[in-house]
Design a protein around this motif. Structure first.
Motif, PDB file in Angstrom:
ATOM      1  N   LYS A   3       0.836  -1.188   0.000  1.00 55.04           N
ATOM      2  CA  LYS A   3       0.000   0.000   0.000  1.00 55.04           C
ATOM      3  C   LYS A   3       0.875   1.244   0.000  1.00 55.04           C
ATOM      4  O   LYS A   3       1.871   1.326   0.716  1.00 55.04           O
ATOM      5  CB  LYS A   3      -0.911  -0.020   1.223  1.00 55.04           C
ATOM      6  N   THR A   4       0.518   2.235  -0.802  1.00 55.19           N
ATOM      7  CA  THR A   4       1.273   3.472  -0.890  1.00 55.19           C
ATOM      8  C   THR A   4       1.269   4.197   0.449  1.00 55.19           C
ATOM      9  O   THR A   4       0.253   4.231   1.140  1.00 55.19           O
ATOM     10  CB  THR A   4       0.670   4.366  -1.992  1.00 55.19           C
ATOM     11  N   LYS A   5       2.391   4.793   0.819  1.00 56.17           N
ATOM     12  CA  LYS A   5       2.550   5.430   2.129  1.00 56.17           C
ATOM     13  C   LYS A   5       1.499   6.509   2.372  1.00 56.17           C
ATOM     14  O   LYS A   5       0.928   6.597   3.466  1.00 56.17           O
ATOM     15  CB  LYS A   5       3.957   6.020   2.236  1.00 56.17           C
ATOM     16  N   TYR A   6       1.220   7.332   1.370  1.00 53.98           N
ATOM     17  CA  TYR A   6       0.268   8.421   1.597  1.00 53.98           C
ATOM     18  C   TYR A   6      -1.127   7.890   1.898  1.00 53.98           C
ATOM     19  O   TYR A   6      -1.886   8.515   2.648  1.00 53.98           O
ATOM     20  CB  TYR A   6       0.258   9.391   0.400  1.00 53.98           C
ATOM     21  N   GLU A   8      -1.767   5.103   3.587  1.00 56.53           N
ATOM     22  CA  GLU A   8      -1.727   4.705   4.994  1.00 56.53           C
ATOM     23  C   GLU A   8      -1.917   5.916   5.904  1.00 56.53           C
ATOM     24  O   GLU A   8      -2.650   5.852   6.896  1.00 56.53           O
ATOM     25  CB  GLU A   8      -0.396   4.022   5.299  1.00 56.53           C
ATOM     26  N   ILE A   9      -1.254   7.022   5.572  1.00 60.00           N
ATOM     27  CA  ILE A   9      -1.381   8.243   6.379  1.00 60.00           C
ATOM     28  C   ILE A   9      -2.800   8.788   6.274  1.00 60.00           C
ATOM     29  O   ILE A   9      -3.419   9.159   7.284  1.00 60.00           O
ATOM     30  CB  ILE A   9      -0.360   9.300   5.922  1.00 60.00           C
ATOM     31  N   ASP A  12      -5.176   6.637   8.353  1.00 59.98           N
ATOM     32  CA  ASP A  12      -4.982   6.824   9.791  1.00 59.98           C
ATOM     33  C   ASP A  12      -5.568   8.153  10.257  1.00 59.98           C
ATOM     34  O   ASP A  12      -6.286   8.208  11.276  1.00 59.98           O
ATOM     35  CB  ASP A  12      -3.494   6.760  10.130  1.00 59.98           C
ATOM     36  N   TYR A  38       4.869  10.228  11.207  1.00 56.36           N
ATOM     37  CA  TYR A  38       4.695   9.209  10.164  1.00 56.36           C
ATOM     38  C   TYR A  38       6.001   8.841   9.450  1.00 56.36           C
ATOM     39  O   TYR A  38       5.986   7.947   8.596  1.00 56.36           O
ATOM     40  CB  TYR A  38       3.659   9.688   9.144  1.00 56.36           C
ATOM     41  N   GLN A  39       7.080   9.547   9.797  1.00 53.35           N
ATOM     42  CA  GLN A  39       8.372   9.255   9.172  1.00 53.35           C
ATOM     43  C   GLN A  39       8.243   9.269   7.647  1.00 53.35           C
ATOM     44  O   GLN A  39       8.555   8.298   6.952  1.00 53.35           O
ATOM     45  CB  GLN A  39       8.901   7.901   9.660  1.00 53.35           C
ATOM     46  N   CYS A  40       7.761  10.386   7.128  1.00 53.35           N
ATOM     47  CA  CYS A  40       7.501  10.509   5.690  1.00 53.35           C
ATOM     48  C   CYS A  40       8.038  11.832   5.180  1.00 53.35           C
ATOM     49  O   CYS A  40       8.438  12.700   5.954  1.00 53.35           O
ATOM     50  CB  CYS A  40       5.997  10.413   5.412  1.00 53.35           C
ATOM     51  N   SER A  41       8.008  11.984   3.868  1.00 60.43           N
ATOM     52  CA  SER A  41       8.427  13.247   3.260  1.00 60.43           C
ATOM     53  C   SER A  41       7.283  14.255   3.315  1.00 60.43           C
ATOM     54  O   SER A  41       6.120  13.906   3.539  1.00 60.43           O
ATOM     55  CB  SER A  41       8.826  13.017   1.802  1.00 60.43           C
ATOM     56  N   THR A  44       4.721  13.520   0.588  1.00 63.90           N
ATOM     57  CA  THR A  44       3.841  12.395   0.920  1.00 63.90           C
ATOM     58  C   THR A  44       2.744  12.837   1.874  1.00 63.90           C
ATOM     59  O   THR A  44       1.563  12.508   1.689  1.00 63.90           O
ATOM     60  CB  THR A  44       4.646  11.241   1.553  1.00 63.90           C
TER      61      THR A  44
END
Length: 244
Positions: A3-6, A8-9, A12, A38-41, A44
């Protein structure tokens, strides 16, 4: 495919907003805090926030932040702008879902089915009739067509749960786009038999073609809704154009 990270964010944050972790009209935490959480850019995170904006959960304000504008609806409500499973909608509306499979079969697309659904003649499909209950009330009949080449190994047991959960978490299909048409239609014998329509003789009908990230249509569904419990919600924004 994971699943793409964005996504998931997005899911949530959407869940936290629906559960009241952020009050209506409250400003969400800062971008920097979310990036750390979220440890993301930054891109994202902004993509996830943009999806929440599209679905009417938040509003971005330049220089101020992101404000929660979500308010739960009292009537059974489904989203127009987003793609949401029956179970996800029920949870969002704090209702108890149940699904009964009325018919489960396999077929080959003929010209008549091709014209109705958009699948290519000769395609192998699963065809399902499913009766959806909310809080014990039979409210929706779904006529589902799934492309067997994409939706592999579907079973009645899976269909009684969440097919989208199976697609995303077992088959790792990325569900991207759904084109929808809404109409009002006369009831059929199946509608009359299962939906407890009372004095109603028509239903709200939502027909949808749904595509994966490769642009392949893997699902055609006609959802037939009992009219006294039908409500679709959307989020619209005004587009300002520069006058010449």
């Amino acid at each position: 495919m994971p699943k793409t990270k964005y996504i998931e964010i997005y899911q949530d944050l959407k869940s936290k907003i629906e559960q009241g972790e952020y009050e209506f009209q409250e400003l969400l935490p800062s971008e920097n805090m979310f990036i750390h959480t979220y440890q993301c850019s930054r891109n994202t995170l902004r993509r996830a926030i943009s999806a929440l904006v599209t679905d009417g959960y938040v509003q971005t304000m330049q220089g101020k932040g992101v404000r929660n504008i979500f308010q739960p609806t009292k009537q059974t409500s489904f989203t127009i702008g987003g793609i949401e499973s029956f179970q996800e909608s029920a949870i969002r509306n704090h209702q108890k879902p149940m699904t009964k499979v009325l018919c489960f079969t396999e077929l080959i697309t003929d010209d008549k089915i091709a014209k109705r659904t958009g699948f290519t003649p000769g395609s192998s499909l699963y065809y399902l009739q499913r009766l959806h209950y909310l809080d014990g009330k039979p409210l929706i009949i779904n006529h589902n067509y799934f492309l067997k080449d994409i939706v592999t190994s579907l079973t009645p047991e899976i269909a009684e749960g969440s097919i989208y959960h199976y697609l995303e978490n077992t088959l790792h299909i990325l569900i991207v786009t759904s084109k929808r048409i809404m109409t009002v239609e006369k009831m059929t014998q199946i509608d009359e038999k299962y939906l407890e329509l009372g004095d109603y003789n028509c239903l709200a009908v939502v027909s949808s073609q749904t595509y994966n990230n490769d642009g392949i249509m893997f699902e055609y569904t006609q959802s037939r809704h009992r009219p006294d419990y039908f409500c679709f919600q959307d989020n619209a924004t005004r587009i300002y154009r520069t006058r010449k």
